[in-house]
Design a protein around this motif. Structure first.
Motif, short mmCIF file in Angstrom:
data_model
loop_
_atom_site.label_atom_id
_atom_site.label_comp_id
_atom_site.label_asym_id
_atom_site.label_seq_id
_atom_site.Cartn_x
_atom_site.Cartn_y
_atom_site.Cartn_z
N UNK A 100 0.27 3.65 33.80
CA UNK A 100 -1.06 5.18 33.90
C UNK A 100 -2.04 4.60 33.94
N UNK A 101 -2.68 5.76 35.24
CA UNK A 101 -3.71 5.59 35.63
C UNK A 101 -5.77 5.31 34.61
N UNK A 102 -5.31 6.23 33.71
CA UNK A 102 -6.77 5.55 32.66
C UNK A 102 -6.52 4.84 31.73
N UNK A 103 -5.43 4.20 31.55
CA UNK A 103 -5.08 2.48 30.92
C UNK A 103 -5.85 1.99 31.86
N UNK A 104 -5.17 2.09 33.11
CA UNK A 104 -5.04 0.95 34.25
C UNK A 104 -6.99 0.41 34.00
N UNK A 105 -7.96 1.83 34.91
CA UNK A 105 -9.05 2.11 34.98
C UNK A 105 -10.25 1.27 33.16
N UNK A 106 -8.91 1.40 32.27
CA UNK A 106 -10.12 0.70 31.01
C UNK A 106 -9.56 -0.22 30.53
N UNK A 107 -8.44 -1.50 31.23
CA UNK A 107 -8.86 -2.29 31.34
C UNK A 107 -9.79 -3.04 31.50
N UNK A 110 -11.59 -8.37 34.77
CA UNK A 110 -12.38 -7.92 35.44
C UNK A 110 -12.06 -7.55 37.15
N UNK A 111 -11.00 -6.89 37.00
CA UNK A 111 -9.73 -7.04 38.58
C UNK A 111 -10.67 -5.53 39.25
N UNK A 112 -11.03 -6.01 40.59
CA UNK A 112 -11.43 -4.33 40.60
C UNK A 112 -10.78 -3.61 41.50
N UNK A 113 -10.79 -2.48 41.62
CA UNK A 113 -9.74 -1.07 41.26
C UNK A 113 -10.41 -0.65 43.16
N UNK A 169 -3.82 9.91 43.87
CA UNK A 169 -4.26 10.86 42.19
C UNK A 169 -4.95 11.63 42.93
N UNK A 170 -4.99 12.72 42.43
CA UNK A 170 -6.41 13.78 43.00
C UNK A 170 -7.47 13.35 42.89
N UNK A 171 -8.52 13.27 42.47
CA UNK A 171 -9.86 12.71 42.40
C UNK A 171 -10.12 11.36 41.13
N UNK A 172 -10.97 10.50 41.60
CA UNK A 172 -11.08 9.64 41.02
C UNK A 172 -12.15 10.51 39.44
N UNK A 173 -11.01 9.54 37.89
CA UNK A 173 -11.39 9.83 36.71
C UNK A 173 -12.31 9.54 37.06
N UNK A 174 -13.26 9.96 35.43
CA UNK A 174 -14.10 9.27 35.05
C UNK A 174 -14.29 7.88 33.90
N UNK A 175 -14.66 7.48 34.61
CA UNK A 175 -14.84 5.41 34.25
C UNK A 175 -16.40 5.24 33.85
N UNK A 176 -15.98 3.94 32.76
CA UNK A 176 -17.29 3.16 32.47
C UNK A 176 -17.51 2.04 33.62
N UNK A 177 -16.97 1.92 34.71
CA UNK A 177 -17.09 1.12 35.65
C UNK A 177 -18.22 1.38 36.78
#
Ligand SMILES: C[S@@+](CC[C@H](N)C(=O)[O-])C[C@H]1O[C@@H](n2cnc3c(N)ncnc32)[C@H](O)[C@@H]1O
Length: 248
Positions: A100-107, A110-113, A169-177
């Motif tokens: 689940x990409x969104x869940x990974x980004x929301x973790x 603080x590990x860099x993506x 992924x198709x594109x970079x999802x929106x993220x607060x990172x």
């Protein structure tokens, strides 16, 4: 009714095209797949005695598991399971982990993506996955038509695709990172100056980062190079950034 077992050559051929499966070639890739909990559906070797020696030497922690999984197969059949059979004489089919990409980004951890925009070379993608796993990155996300689970990328990554979330992924999802673009034309950064919870954007080997992604980035950071050098290899740039620019 006679139920025939699936033809192994056909099974491996179809697995290469199946988005839910991955063909794992070579002892290092199989070692990491098993160590990081891959579900192995089939595994074969053309030389069981050599495999026993290799796992005892290279993977003693998972040696029993590998010996229990791998089925001896005659050399002629083994040679037909891959376009170019791996010199260590072992091959397997595993299931790709769900992600689940969104869940990974929301973790919050603080590990860099690591985000690769349209990379062209499976070997480079594999090398990026390998260093991302080694440096404790949170994920590797890839756009474009290259598959980070392609057998050549899994060979290049030594099977470390199983050690962290890796997907196309198709594109970079929106993220607060914070989004940080790594760009030879950017500002030189001080060591340790990129926050750990960033998305680190790297461009295509040929064309670099697209204008759209550069626009989304809040910073453009360059790794300094000697005069006359245009750029670093993609995987080398990822390694330098993860080890030198992101605090550990
Ligand atoms: C082979 S380079 C692409 C070169 C491309 N011609 C360009 O101008 O960006 C692949 C990617 O590695 C990263 N990279 C390579 N050298 C870099 C450097 N010195 N500083 C920051 N990023 C670099 C960038 O993300 C780049 O898009």
């Amino acid at each position: 009714l006679i139920v025939r077992p699936p033809d192994p050559v056909e099974r491996y051929r179809l697995a290469r095209r199946d988005a839910g499966l991955v063909v794992v070639e070579g002892i290092h890739a199989l070692k990491h797949a098993v160590r990081f909990g891959a579900e192995i559906l089939d595994a074969r070797t053309a030389d069981a005695a050599r495999l026993r020696r290799l796992v005892a030497e290279l993977a003693p922690d998972v040696a029993d598991a590998i010996r229990g999984l791998v089925r001896p197969t005659d050399r002629e059949l083994f040679a037909r399971l891959a376009p170019s059979p791996h010199p260590t004489g072992v091959i397997a089919i595993a299931r790709r982990p769900a992600l689940d990409v969104q869940a990974v980004l929301e973790r919050s951890e603080p590990a860099p993506v690591v985000f690769l925009e349209r990379p062209t070379h499976h070997g480079n993608i594999g090398a990026v996955v390998r260093v991302a796993a080694a440096a404790g990155a949170g994920a590797v996300l890839v756009t474009g038509d290259r598959d980070p689970w392609h057998p050549a990328a899994v060979r290049g990554g030594a099977g470390l695709q199983f050690a962290l979330p890796v997907t196309r992924v198709e594109s970079l999802p929106s993220t607060d990172r914070p989004i940080v673009a790594l760009d030879p034309a950017g500002e030189p950064a001080a060591a340790g100056a990129i926050p750990r919870r960033s998305v680190l954007v790297f461009g295509s080997e040929r064309t670099g980062i697209s204008g759209a992604l550069l626009h989304r980035a809040e910073r453009r950071v360059a790794i300094p190079m000697a005069p006359g050098v245009s750029s670093l290899n993609l995987a080398t740039a990822v390694a330098a950034v993860l080890y030198a620019y992101v605090p550990r």
